[in-house]
Design an enzyme around this catalytic site. Structure first.
Site, mmCIF file in Angstrom:
data_model
loop_
_atom_site.group_PDB
_atom_site.id
_atom_site.type_symbol
_atom_site.label_atom_id
_atom_site.label_comp_id
_atom_site.label_asym_id
_atom_site.label_seq_id
_atom_site.Cartn_x
_atom_site.Cartn_y
_atom_site.Cartn_z
ATOM 1 N N ASP A 1 0.892 -1.176 -0.060
ATOM 2 C CA ASP A 1 -0.099 0.115 0.035
ATOM 3 C C ASP A 1 0.918 1.140 0.176
ATOM 4 O O ASP A 1 1.563 1.512 1.075
ATOM 5 C CB ASP A 1 -0.818 -0.032 1.267
ATOM 6 C CG ASP A 1 -1.703 1.109 1.303
ATOM 7 O OD1 ASP A 1 -1.585 2.081 0.753
ATOM 8 O OD2 ASP A 1 -2.841 1.148 2.101
ATOM 9 N N SER B 1 0.487 11.494 -16.895
ATOM 10 C CA SER B 1 -0.784 11.470 -17.649
ATOM 11 C C SER B 1 -0.778 12.490 -18.565
ATOM 12 O O SER B 1 -0.264 13.733 -18.210
ATOM 13 C CB SER B 1 -2.005 11.429 -16.682
ATOM 14 O OG SER B 1 -2.947 11.805 -17.309
ATOM 15 N N TYR C 1 -6.102 15.190 -9.241
ATOM 16 C CA TYR C 1 -5.561 14.057 -10.297
ATOM 17 C C TYR C 1 -4.478 14.848 -11.053
ATOM 18 O O TYR C 1 -3.270 14.445 -11.217
ATOM 19 C CB TYR C 1 -6.494 13.481 -11.140
ATOM 20 C CG TYR C 1 -5.801 12.446 -11.944
ATOM 21 C CD1 TYR C 1 -5.537 11.116 -11.555
ATOM 22 C CD2 TYR C 1 -5.712 12.411 -13.347
ATOM 23 C CE1 TYR C 1 -4.866 10.120 -12.154
ATOM 24 C CE2 TYR C 1 -4.991 11.696 -14.078
ATOM 25 C CZ TYR C 1 -4.692 10.486 -13.674
ATOM 26 O OH TYR C 1 -3.984 9.730 -14.536
ATOM 27 N N LYS D 1 -0.241 14.632 -11.125
ATOM 28 C CA LYS D 1 0.362 14.165 -12.376
ATOM 29 C C LYS D 1 1.576 15.127 -12.800
ATOM 30 O O LYS D 1 2.628 14.785 -13.157
ATOM 31 C CB LYS D 1 -0.475 13.744 -13.352
ATOM 32 C CG LYS D 1 -1.308 12.257 -12.981
ATOM 33 C CD LYS D 1 -0.380 11.296 -12.641
ATOM 34 C CE LYS D 1 -1.055 9.945 -12.595
ATOM 35 N NZ LYS D 1 -0.166 8.752 -12.281
#
Ligand code: NAP
Length: 246
Positions: free
Chosen positions: A51, A131, A144, A148
């Site tokens: 994790d 991304s 997000y 990135k």
């Protein structure tokens, strides 16, 4: 980059792009361990429970992998979550914290766990995963995109830090690719197999490009320098209209 004789740890390899890429490395002849929390999802590859939000779990996974595979020479930081957020509602803070913990801090933790080993052997590679959204935001996934963009910047710094150690640093910049979630949400997502064919072709170029950008991701990667950024951002802001109260 050679893909056939490697010993690979794919963190975030229990699903999606990571699992499919891990299988390609294994099919090419590499030894592959995939990591994640849900290792029971994978039956055909060696797994390690990890994790990335838990520093102790990352170190335990490192010890387990290096004990079995002292010749580990490629670490991929694939773990990521993509969460939708409404920035007018402060309750989005929970999604933001999870996203930073997995995508940004998780990447840093995994890299920190393995750099001493890789530097010690004097060769090897780290493959980070960002991304297209790191280069032109998709405002429904604000944190997000921020993580990135952060991993992109961190990767560039890491490459500078590791220069001269024999450890290469490469960044994979996927566009939308059809994992289970994307297939549901985005009919335009690239089919996994075609994406991976292109990725493996780019990875095997000599020298390996610093950034692995398939054709379908180029418009996002280049937007900041070719004058398309503002229009793309406006188009990618449209889906915000679907949020409650807009
Ligand atoms: N698919 C796309 O369209 C796309 C586009 C651009 C970039 N990317 C990036 O590519 C990577 C893979 O995406 P994907 O679409 O293949 O996602 P996915 O199918 O949802 O798989 C995500 C992977 O991350 C792992 N993960 C999540 N939380 C974790 C945690 N706390 N600790 C360890 N592992 C964790 C998951 O494993 P467990 O659940 O077993 O922990 C799983 O193996 C991500 O970094 C994503 O941001 C994807």
């Amino acid at each position: 980059m050679d893909i056939s004789g490697r010993t690979v740890l794919m963190v975030g390899g229990t699903a999606g792009i990571g699992l499919a890429l891990a299988r390609r490395f294994a099919a090419a002849g590499s030894t592959v361990v995939v990591g994640g929390r849900s290792t029971d999802r994978v039956e055909d590859l060696e797994t390690v429970r990890i994790d990335v939000t838990d520093a102790g779990s990352v170190l335990a996974a490192r010890d387990e992998v290096l004990a079995k595979h002292p010749d580990l020479d490629l670490v991929v930081t694939m773990s990521g979550v993509m969460l939708l957020e409404d920035l007018r509602d402060p309750a989005h803070g929970e999604q933001a914290e999870t996203t930073v913990a997995v995508n940004l801090l998780g990447t840093i933790r995994v890299i920190d766990a393995f750099t001493p080993h890789l530097i010690g052997r004097g060769s090897g590679d780290i493959l980070t995963v960002t991304s297209g959204i790191g280069f032109v935001p998709f405002p429904l996934m604000a944190t997000y995109g921020a993580t990135k963009a952060g991993v992109h910047s961190y990767t560039e710094s890491l490459r500078a830090h590791l220069a001269g150690t024999g450890v290469g640093v490469t960044e994979l910049i996927p566009p939308a690719v059809a994992n289970a979630g994307q297939q549901r949400l985005n009919p335009n997502a690239l089919p996994m197999d075609g994406f991976l064919d292109e990725v493996l072709g780019l990875l095997q170029q000599d020298p390996t490009p610093a950034e692995i950008v398939v054709e379908a991701a180029q418009y996002l990667r280049r937007a900041g320098r070719n004058g398309t950024y503002a229009d793309l951002l406006a188009a990618r802001s449209k889906p915000l209209e679907q949020l409650p109260g807009r």
